[in-house]
Design an enzyme around this catalytic site. Structure first.
Site, short mmCIF file in Angstrom:
data_model
loop_
_atom_site.label_atom_id
_atom_site.label_comp_id
_atom_site.label_asym_id
_atom_site.label_seq_id
_atom_site.Cartn_x
_atom_site.Cartn_y
_atom_site.Cartn_z
CG ASP A 144 -1.57 1.22 1.57
OD1 ASP A 144 -2.24 1.72 0.67
OD2 ASP A 144 -1.47 1.72 2.72
CG ASP A 200 -1.89 7.66 0.59
OD1 ASP A 200 -1.07 8.60 0.58
OD2 ASP A 200 -2.69 7.44 -0.34
#
Ligand code: TMP
Ligand code: MG
Length: 289
Positions: A38, A40
């Site tokens: 991922d 953020d």
């Protein structure tokens, strides 16, 4: 084996099992390995000196190209939907339509702001975004050993690509699937390209047809990095997973979410703003004999 696992931020429900997975990944070798991450709040920092760091969406929201009225509306959306995103008492089924609502409304608002493609680099440069400590070693190590790094993000692709470009770590082994902006012939943002990726549809449904993912089918050892319960399905599209090690950053509501995270992630890193543990594991897998 991996001294970083002794850090106070590390929690593991089944240590023996975890050591077994790390050992098998090492045995399989680096030619079988890929990292799926991922962006953020996983590769980027959640906070710094008690202040929150921005997500790729927040970078746009806070920038000079968004009007005061636009900023207020985007902040209202964040304050309404973010608690829902991380609410441990709601099911993913309940959350999914609400996340579609949040992303759609935010993208509509951003698309009304006449954002210029040519402004992106400056917007990122002027933001408070920070990659987690140790990002250089992570990106450089994976590049050096030819291990693909697949970034699967519900953030804004144009922004996060610019962040890793400005950090000088956008190496050729890095591939990104995310929400990309669609600019008109004058370089003005008109909308976002589909399919919409939000926190809880990071799986096969949005990866179908992305040819990059098919190329990775021989990489059957996976290290998955995430910070949300939605990140756990990011590797679902890989057809034959032999070993998967899931590492989760638990950034917010640590006490309330601990149980769920420990059940779902093999290794949980609580309020740890560094990539030390990931780098330690990779060093062991890639380098130590
Ligand atoms: P991700 O880390 O799973 O890729 O998700 C992106 C994050 O972006 C998620 O935690 C929610 C956040 N977000 C904002 O901060 N502002 C927004 O306008 C939207 C739509 C999402
Ligand atoms: Mg995240």
């Amino acid at each position: 084996m991996v001294p970083e696992l002794e850090k106070a931020t590390v929690r593991i429900k089944h240590p023996e099992r975890v050591m077994g997975i790390i050992r098998s990944i090492k045995e399989q070798g680096m030619s079988k390995l890929q990292v799926i991450s991922d962006f953020d709040m996983t590769l980027s920092r959640f906070g710094c000196n008690g202040r929150r760091c921005p997500t790729s969406h927040n970078i746009l929201d806070n920038s000079h190209v968004v009007s005061e009225d636009g900023k207020k509306k985007l902040k209202d959306l964040l304050h309404y939907y973010y608690p829902i995103e991380i609410d441990p008492d709601r099911t993913l089924e309940e959350k999914r339509p609400l996340m579609v609502e949040w992303w759609s409304r935010a993208h509509d608002l951003l698309s009304q702001q006449k954002i210029l493609k040519g402004d992106i680099a400056q917007i990122v440069r002027e933001s408070d975004v920070m990659l987690r400590d140790g990002f250089n070693e992570l990106f450089d190590q994976l590049h050096e050993y030819d291990v693909p790094l697949f970034i699967f993000s519900a953030g804004v692709g144009d922004i996060l690509e610019e962040i890793i470009r400005q950090a000088n770590v956008f190496h050729p082994n890095v591939n990104v699937v995310s929400n990309y902006m669609d600019f008109d012939d004058n370089g003005v943002l008109r909308c976002f390209k589909g399919p919409l990726i939000h926190t809880y549809n990071k799986n096969n449904t949005v990866l179908q047809g992305t040819e990059y993912f098919q190329q990775l089918s021989t990489r059957t050892s996976i290290i998955l990095l995430g910070d949300s319960m939605g990140d756990l399905t990011m590797a679902d599209g890989v057809p034959s997973v032999e070993n998967i090690l899931k590492i989760g950053f638990l950034n917010d509501k640590v006490e309330e979410q601990r149980g769920k995270y420990l059940d779902a992630y093999d290794i949980v890193l609580e309020s740890d703003e560094t990539l030390d543990v990931v780098n330690g594991i990779l060093r062991y897998i890639l380098i130590e004999t």
